[in-house]
Design a protein around this motif. Sequence first.
Motif, PDB file in Angstrom:
ATOM      1  N   LEU A  89      23.901   0.968  51.721  1.00 10.39           N
ATOM      2  CA  LEU A  89      24.881   2.232  50.672  1.00 10.39           C
ATOM      3  C   LEU A  89      26.351   2.042  50.864  1.00 10.39           C
ATOM      4  O   LEU A  89      26.997   2.149  49.575  1.00 10.39           O
ATOM      5  N   ARG A 144      29.265   6.228  48.635  1.00  9.09           N
ATOM      6  CA  ARG A 144      27.729   6.246  48.581  1.00  9.09           C
ATOM      7  C   ARG A 144      26.783   7.336  49.031  1.00  9.09           C
ATOM      8  O   ARG A 144      26.321   8.035  48.903  1.00  9.09           O
ATOM      9  N   GLN A 180      18.623  14.087  51.788  1.00 12.45           N
ATOM     10  CA  GLN A 180      17.527  15.582  51.325  1.00 12.45           C
ATOM     11  C   GLN A 180      16.371  15.926  52.183  1.00 12.45           C
ATOM     12  O   GLN A 180      17.257  16.926  52.342  1.00 12.45           O
ATOM     13  N   PRO A 186      17.049   2.099  48.340  1.00 13.60           N
ATOM     14  CA  PRO A 186      18.207   2.989  48.840  1.00 13.60           C
ATOM     15  C   PRO A 186      17.442   4.132  47.442  1.00 13.60           C
ATOM     16  O   PRO A 186      18.167   5.519  48.491  1.00 13.60           O
ATOM     17  N   ASP A 187      16.356   4.504  46.966  1.00 17.82           N
ATOM     18  CA  ASP A 187      16.247   5.966  46.501  1.00 17.82           C
ATOM     19  C   ASP A 187      15.470   6.600  47.232  1.00 17.82           C
ATOM     20  O   ASP A 187      15.523   7.976  47.849  1.00 17.82           O
ATOM     21  N   ALA A 188      14.714   6.226  48.504  1.00 14.97           N
ATOM     22  CA  ALA A 188      14.323   6.590  49.936  1.00 14.97           C
ATOM     23  C   ALA A 188      15.779   6.637  50.569  1.00 14.97           C
ATOM     24  O   ALA A 188      15.045   7.872  51.518  1.00 14.97           O
ATOM     25  N   GLN A 189      16.573   5.938  50.923  1.00 13.61           N
ATOM     26  CA  GLN A 189      17.752   6.601  51.738  1.00 13.61           C
ATOM     27  C   GLN A 189      18.180   7.748  51.177  1.00 13.61           C
ATOM     28  O   GLN A 189      18.322   9.053  52.102  1.00 13.61           O
ATOM     29  N   ALA A 190      17.853   8.331  50.237  1.00 17.19           N
ATOM     30  CA  ALA A 190      18.873   9.399  49.584  1.00 17.19           C
ATOM     31  C   ALA A 190      17.372  10.568  49.600  1.00 17.19           C
ATOM     32  O   ALA A 190      18.300  11.513  49.815  1.00 17.19           O
ATOM     33  N   THR A 191      16.666  10.155  49.399  1.00 17.48           N
ATOM     34  CA  THR A 191      15.046  10.831  50.081  1.00 17.48           C
ATOM     35  C   THR A 191      15.119  11.806  51.330  1.00 17.48           C
ATOM     36  O   THR A 191      15.408  12.912  51.499  1.00 17.48           O
ATOM     37  N   GLU A 196       9.399   9.284  53.986  1.00 21.87           N
ATOM     38  CA  GLU A 196       9.403   9.606  52.517  1.00 21.87           C
ATOM     39  C   GLU A 196       8.317  10.652  52.277  1.00 21.87           C
ATOM     40  O   GLU A 196       8.312  11.437  51.418  1.00 21.87           O
ATOM     41  N   ILE A 239      26.249  11.249  48.916  1.00 26.84           N
ATOM     42  CA  ILE A 239      24.690  11.574  48.408  1.00 26.84           C
ATOM     43  C   ILE A 239      24.646  13.202  49.577  1.00 26.84           C
ATOM     44  O   ILE A 239      24.306  14.023  49.578  1.00 26.84           O
TER      45      ILE A 239
END
Length: 201
Positions: free
Chosen positions: A163, A167, A128, A120-125, A97, A171
């Motif tokens: 996720l 999901r 990305q 979960p938010d770190a997975q999306a990061t 991250e 993403i």
Amino acid sequence: MTVIRRTDPSNGYEAISADFMSARSKSNIGVATVSEWARSLPHGASVLDLGCGNGVPISEAMVDAGFVVYGIDASPSMIAAFRARFPDAPVECNAIEDSQLFGRTFDAIVAWGLIFLLAPDAQATLIQKAASALEPGGRFVFTAPRQACAWADTLTGQTSVSLGVDRYREIVEQEGLSLVGETEDEGQNHYYFCLRRIQDA
């Protein structure tokens, strides 16, 4: 189950690094699947191993195949072991991250056994950042259960979270990637194979 994320960037793995490295060095699970995926890469391709650990066996397989391997891991002990084993491979001790991913792009990125350790938010990061660090047409593979679920990591006791395929597909599509395939290996690890769309690069 306890969730300790930012106070320990390694998500509990620094504390059990010796046991993890000992066990992983005796297992080739995932090597055949990742090696088969890597056959589509150009000769001498640049490959970033996210959550590289001590480099065994995934980075090792990529080095042996002639790729230029970079590694990132948040465990200082595992990074030290990686540097000792692959002194010519660039490696960074950092949480995914927080990393700038060497400030460059890669032909391929691997995240084996990593993404579900993150919130979960770190997975999306992570997805990305991986998408942004891929060359047009570059390839990204990560492992996580196909179903949405949570469980206690067997080594650290911390909570792991998948996720789920719907999901993850959402993403990766948002980040300019296409989910082009899935499979499972001999250890029942589920793989998501992604491709950086050239028109979105």
